[in-house]
Scaffold this active site. Sequence first.
Site, PDB file in Angstrom:
ATOM      1  CB  SER A 108     107.980  10.202  96.675  1.00  0.00           C
ATOM      2  OG  SER A 108     108.489   9.564  95.514  1.00  0.00           O
ATOM      3  CG  ASN A 109     104.152  14.962  93.912  1.00  0.00           C
ATOM      4  OD1 ASN A 109     104.602  15.413  92.864  1.00  0.00           O
ATOM      5  ND2 ASN A 109     102.895  15.144  94.282  1.00  0.00           N
ATOM      6  CB  SER A 110     104.593  12.446  89.674  1.00  0.00           C
ATOM      7  OG  SER A 110     103.934  13.706  89.687  1.00  0.00           O
ATOM      8  CB  CYS A 111     107.327  16.959  91.504  1.00  0.00           C
ATOM      9  SG  CYS A 111     107.610  16.981  93.295  1.00  0.00           S
TER      10      CYS A 111
END
Length: 344
Positions: A108-111
């Site tokens: 998943s994205n770092s956000c």
Amino acid sequence: VSYPSIVGEILSSGFGIVGFSWICSPACTELEVVVMDWLAKFLKLPSHFLHESEGPGGGVIQGSASEAVLVAVLAAREQAVRRERECHPEQSESEIRGKLIAYSSDQSNSCIEKAGVLAAMPIKLLPAGDDLVLRGAALKEAIERDVAAGLIPVICVATLGTTGTCAYDDIESLSSICEQHQVWLHVDAAYAGGAFALDECAELRRGLDRVDSLNFNLHKFMLVNFDCSAMWLRDANKVIDSFNVDRIYLKHKHEGQTQIPDFRHWQIPLGRRFRALKVWITFRTLGAEGLRAHMRKHIDLAIQFENLVKADERFEVVAPRALGLVCFRAKGDNEVTSQLLQRL
């Protein structure tokens, strides 16, 4: 980005609206209600995400996927705390908050990980399969282990179109596990969400009728300039109840009406920009078919590029092409690819 979108941006900047409530600028709120329903229909989302539906769902424009994910994480956290306090009044709020846990994929994205940091709630990054897809079995194992350890599962953030390879998590199997354990399921479709509008990509919509919230960036695939991230909620009241802070200077005679939302309750900041205008102008100028043609052009270019890579013995494709993304590398040491990247 597109010229119509830039025109909308210039106009909204000139108006200088801070549309945190309907009374600040009726057009700002009402046009956002209109375009979010337009967009939901364009993407063929379940009807309960529309403002015009009888249910408590609806859509809102956030600045970025990071904001949308954080809103979902914070709302899920507060809902879980309230639920646990009702079931276990003997526990203090601080005790409950210390047991909260969330989940996502290691692809998943770092956000998403950052949202856990900002929400003061650990997010476990679960191992995706060999095909880089997160499935319900991995989530089930993690939840059962954590519940046995006395922790309280809160939210799972799934991804449709991971940053690295544009892989699609298995929403249906994840939904089944989340429903069993009262876990909020949010879908981050920041890039791939635009493809929901294409009949040939209908498979991507499978399971979306069971999720609690999702987001999609119009500034990635829809010719709308940054920043413009659409977010839909199955039950907007869960977000409003989590974030609602009323002062006398925020009150107006129309508040509480279902068709006139005060979007300040749906987001992190109080004030908000008139982003709906650039979405409206882009839709009215390019049309639904024009936007679909734009997305198909990107996909066709990616297919063409993938074929060129496969035909060249110096390179190899390292993941299946997905939409407009082709992941490839130069054969040999990673250093060769690094040098190529620097030269490019």
